[in-house]
Design a protein around this motif. Structure first.
Motif, PDB file in Angstrom:
ATOM      1  N   LEU A  18     -38.741  23.060  -7.776  1.00  0.00           N
ATOM      2  CA  LEU A  18     -37.641  22.863  -7.083  1.00  0.00           C
ATOM      3  C   LEU A  18     -36.834  21.610  -7.717  1.00  0.00           C
ATOM      4  N   LYS A  19     -35.485  21.897  -7.608  1.00  0.00           N
ATOM      5  CA  LYS A  19     -34.420  20.702  -8.040  1.00  0.00           C
ATOM      6  C   LYS A  19     -33.476  20.609  -7.195  1.00  0.00           C
ATOM      7  N   LEU A  20     -33.224  19.528  -6.585  1.00  0.00           N
ATOM      8  CA  LEU A  20     -32.033  19.410  -5.621  1.00  0.00           C
ATOM      9  C   LEU A  20     -31.142  18.320  -6.320  1.00  0.00           C
ATOM     10  N   GLN A  21     -29.945  18.560  -6.443  1.00  0.00           N
ATOM     11  CA  GLN A  21     -28.983  17.589  -6.922  1.00  0.00           C
ATOM     12  C   GLN A  21     -27.905  17.399  -6.055  1.00  0.00           C
ATOM     13  N   ILE A  56     -27.471  16.419  -2.952  1.00  0.00           N
ATOM     14  CA  ILE A  56     -27.807  17.107  -1.470  1.00  0.00           C
ATOM     15  C   ILE A  56     -27.198  16.241  -0.410  1.00  0.00           C
ATOM     16  N   ASP A  74     -31.571  13.578  -4.660  1.00  0.00           N
ATOM     17  CA  ASP A  74     -31.737  14.170  -5.888  1.00  0.00           C
ATOM     18  C   ASP A  74     -33.379  14.237  -5.870  1.00  0.00           C
ATOM     19  N   ALA A 116     -34.194  22.667   1.645  1.00  0.00           N
ATOM     20  CA  ALA A 116     -34.900  22.899   0.331  1.00  0.00           C
ATOM     21  C   ALA A 116     -35.354  24.268   0.361  1.00  0.00           C
ATOM     22  N   PRO A 118     -26.816  23.274   2.744  1.00  0.00           N
ATOM     23  CA  PRO A 118     -26.172  21.801   2.561  1.00  0.00           C
ATOM     24  C   PRO A 118     -24.770  21.656   2.643  1.00  0.00           C
ATOM     25  N   THR A 150     -26.670  21.100  -4.987  1.00  0.00           N
ATOM     26  CA  THR A 150     -27.223  22.303  -5.478  1.00  0.00           C
ATOM     27  C   THR A 150     -28.680  22.479  -5.417  1.00  0.00           C
ATOM     28  N   ILE A 151     -29.209  23.392  -5.267  1.00  0.00           N
ATOM     29  CA  ILE A 151     -30.677  23.865  -5.136  1.00  0.00           C
ATOM     30  C   ILE A 151     -31.002  24.709  -6.360  1.00  0.00           C
ATOM     31  N   GLU A 164     -30.641  28.927  -9.656  1.00  0.00           N
ATOM     32  CA  GLU A 164     -29.951  28.300  -8.641  1.00  0.00           C
ATOM     33  C   GLU A 164     -29.477  29.163  -7.325  1.00  0.00           C
ATOM     34  N   HIS A 173     -28.461  28.038  -3.881  1.00  0.00           N
ATOM     35  CA  HIS A 173     -27.756  27.197  -3.078  1.00  0.00           C
ATOM     36  C   HIS A 173     -26.541  28.000  -2.528  1.00  0.00           C
TER      37      HIS A 173
END
Length: 227
Positions: free
Chosen positions: A7-10, A12, A30, A56, A62, A66-67, A73, A75
């Motif tokens: 999982l990578k959230l940027q 959000i 993040d 997530a 959001p 980005t997710i 990716e 999102h």
């Protein structure tokens, strides 16, 4: 080559509008969770933990940011594609078990597999195996009302992991249980997640439970901090 994060959230952000006012719940979050890593999400009630997990887990979109799940990716995906990822790559456990009341423990777990396209015969076999592993071999044909609170939550855990997701998201999974039962259920959850090499983000207000995880993150005023 290193594996992509589970999982990578940027960046959000998530805001809700109340009349003419905007309530900013998440403020530039993040977060990166490695494959096989267990992360505790700590925060007071109302801090935004549930909102962060819903975003997530593609249950909510959001406001910005980005997710990425396993490097892809997600999102901007349309609803059908988001639902497909939730069915096949994500597992969810909530504070309340949300089991179907007229279905047995076995049927509740089978259903997760059937929705993912597994045949009836294979779904039964796989669901039975997970329930036996989780200590409910004698309770397969009991409905939720015939199970204790701890047993109900174990069925919910079995349902979440039976599809072998790459990422588990759990929102106060033991928050509705007494302290002793909560400790047993949480230990079982962590053990089963680790045995399968899953990544997990588990929200909890209990510091002793959070200490069993690889990392502890604290959400406060919409901002995420490493504890």
């Amino acid at each position: 080559m290193s594996k992509a994060p589970a999982l990578k959230l940027q960046g959000i952000c998530k805001s809700f509008h109340q009349g003419h006012k905007a309530l900013h719940v998440l403020k530039g979050i993040d977060l990166e969770v490695k494959q096989g890593e267990l992360v505790a999400l700590i925060g007071a009630s109302g801090s935004g933990k549930s909102t962060l997990l819903q975003v997530a887990g593609l249950l909510d979109r959001p406001t910005s940011g980005t997710i990425a799940i396993a490097g892809a990716e997600v999102h901007d995906l349309k609803d059908e594609a988001r639902s497909d990822i939730r069915r096949n790559r994500l597992g969810f456990v909530y504070q309340f078990h949300h089991l179907l009341p007229d279905f047995t423990a076995l049927e509740n777990v089978e259903l997760a597999l059937r929705i993912s396209g597994v045949s009836s015969v294979d779904a039964t076999a796989q669901a039975k195996a997970v329930l036996e592993e989780i200590g409910l071999a004698e309770r397969l044909n009991h409905t939720p009302s015939e199970l204790s609170g701890g047993e109900q939550q174990r069925v919910a855990i079995a349902r979440a992991i039976v599809t072998n997701p790459s990422l588990l998201l759990a929102d106060e999974p033991t928050g509705n249980l007494d302290e002793e039962t909560a400790a047993r259920v949480f230990k079982l959850l962590v053990s089963m997640v680790r045995d399968r090499g899953l990544a997990a983000v588990i929200a909890t207000h209990d510091a002793s439970l959070a200490a069993q995880m690889d990392r502890q993150l604290h959400l406060s005023a919409g901002v995420l901090h490493e504890s």
